[in-house]
Design a protein around this motif. Structure first.
Motif, mmCIF file in Angstrom:
data_model
loop_
_atom_site.group_PDB
_atom_site.id
_atom_site.type_symbol
_atom_site.label_atom_id
_atom_site.label_comp_id
_atom_site.label_asym_id
_atom_site.label_seq_id
_atom_site.Cartn_x
_atom_site.Cartn_y
_atom_site.Cartn_z
ATOM 1 N N SER A 92 0.825 -1.208 0.000
ATOM 2 C CA SER A 92 0.000 0.000 0.000
ATOM 3 C C SER A 92 0.863 1.263 0.000
ATOM 4 C CB SER A 92 -0.933 0.021 1.215
ATOM 5 O OG SER A 92 -0.177 -0.033 2.419
ATOM 6 N N GLU A 116 1.402 4.043 -3.001
ATOM 7 C CA GLU A 116 1.216 5.473 -2.739
ATOM 8 C C GLU A 116 2.388 6.276 -3.306
ATOM 9 O OE1 GLU A 116 1.149 8.429 1.142
ATOM 10 O OE2 GLU A 116 0.369 6.390 1.370
ATOM 11 N N ASN A 153 2.232 6.383 -7.156
ATOM 12 C CA ASN A 153 1.258 7.349 -7.658
ATOM 13 C C ASN A 153 1.776 8.784 -7.522
ATOM 14 O OD1 ASN A 153 -0.701 5.509 -8.489
ATOM 15 N ND2 ASN A 153 -1.592 5.368 -6.444
ATOM 16 N N LYS A 154 2.462 9.059 -6.403
ATOM 17 C CA LYS A 154 3.042 10.388 -6.216
ATOM 18 C C LYS A 154 4.064 10.666 -7.308
ATOM 19 C CE LYS A 154 2.636 11.115 -1.195
ATOM 20 N NZ LYS A 154 3.394 11.245 0.067
#
Length: 217
Positions: free
Chosen positions: A94, A98, A101-102
């Protein structure tokens, strides 16, 4: 880098020399590997949860997807023993997602802004009293024809160097940005054609932009 080098060197010593000094049921290598991995993973998680710049996110993701699983754990001196331990990833999935995606969001914005600045510079060049540059004897815009393509390609390549999936995702995103850029380019060029017929280098500028089309295709 220091943790990775230390872990790799120490585990190599354990695999070559220390492991054979203990009975197999002691699982000496596994214990060392798990302790090193848990510490390394805790530090990676701590870093991932802090405020990171784009270059730091890129480096951390490179460790998660490449350096750690491939360069370290597939090392010829360690691979056989490490395959028995099943250590897992440096980051929880997870948290890794994250960061991915950043990074993708940031890279998409960076390329979009770079293309916009490039077009602004090109439009400014059209207004100057200068003949366009020639490439291989033909009028062409090096700024547009080369910079734009290289910006997109380089961004895709960097993402792909982290993982194939990230490269594909960024390619998908940038393939939406490119048509938007080309529409802006077309609109600006049509405006120049309409309003700048008396420009000293009107015809060479038209030729240069027409020659760009092949590169973009």
């Amino acid at each position: 880098l220091h943790m990775g080098k230390t872990m790799k060197e120490d585990l190599t010593v354990v695999a070559k020399y220390i492991n054979k000094l203990y009975p197999p049921e002691f699982n000496v290598f596994s214990i060392y590997a798990e302790l090193y991995h848990n510490y390394f993973a805790s530090q990676a998680k701590k870093n991932a949860e802090s405020c990171l710049e784009d270059k730091d996110i890129y480096l951390l993701l490179s460790w998660v997807h490449n350096f750690y699983p491939k360069d370290m754990r597939k090392d010829h001196a360690l691979a056989v023993e490490l395959d028995k331990v099943k250590l897992g990833s440096l980051l929880p999935s997870s948290l890794s997602k994250e960061l991915e995606n950043k990074y993708l969001d940031s890279e998409e914005v960076t390329v979009k802004n770079a293309l916009s600045r490039c077009l602004d510079k090109e439009i400014q060049r059209w207004k100057e009293d200068k003949e366009p540059e020639k490439l291989n004897g033909h009028f062409q815009s090096e700024l547009l024809g080369i910079f734009v393509i290289q910006s997109i390609y380089s961004s895709q390549k960097r993402a792909e160097d982290i993982s194939k999936a990230m490269g594909e995702e960024l390619s998908r995103r940038l393939l939406k940005e490119l048509p938007a850029f080309l529409r802006s380019y077309r609109d600006a060029f049509e405006d120049f054609k309409e309003k700048s017929r008396k420009h000293r280098y009107y015809k060479p500028i038209l030729i240069a932009n027409i020659n760009n089309c092949w590169n973009f295709r």
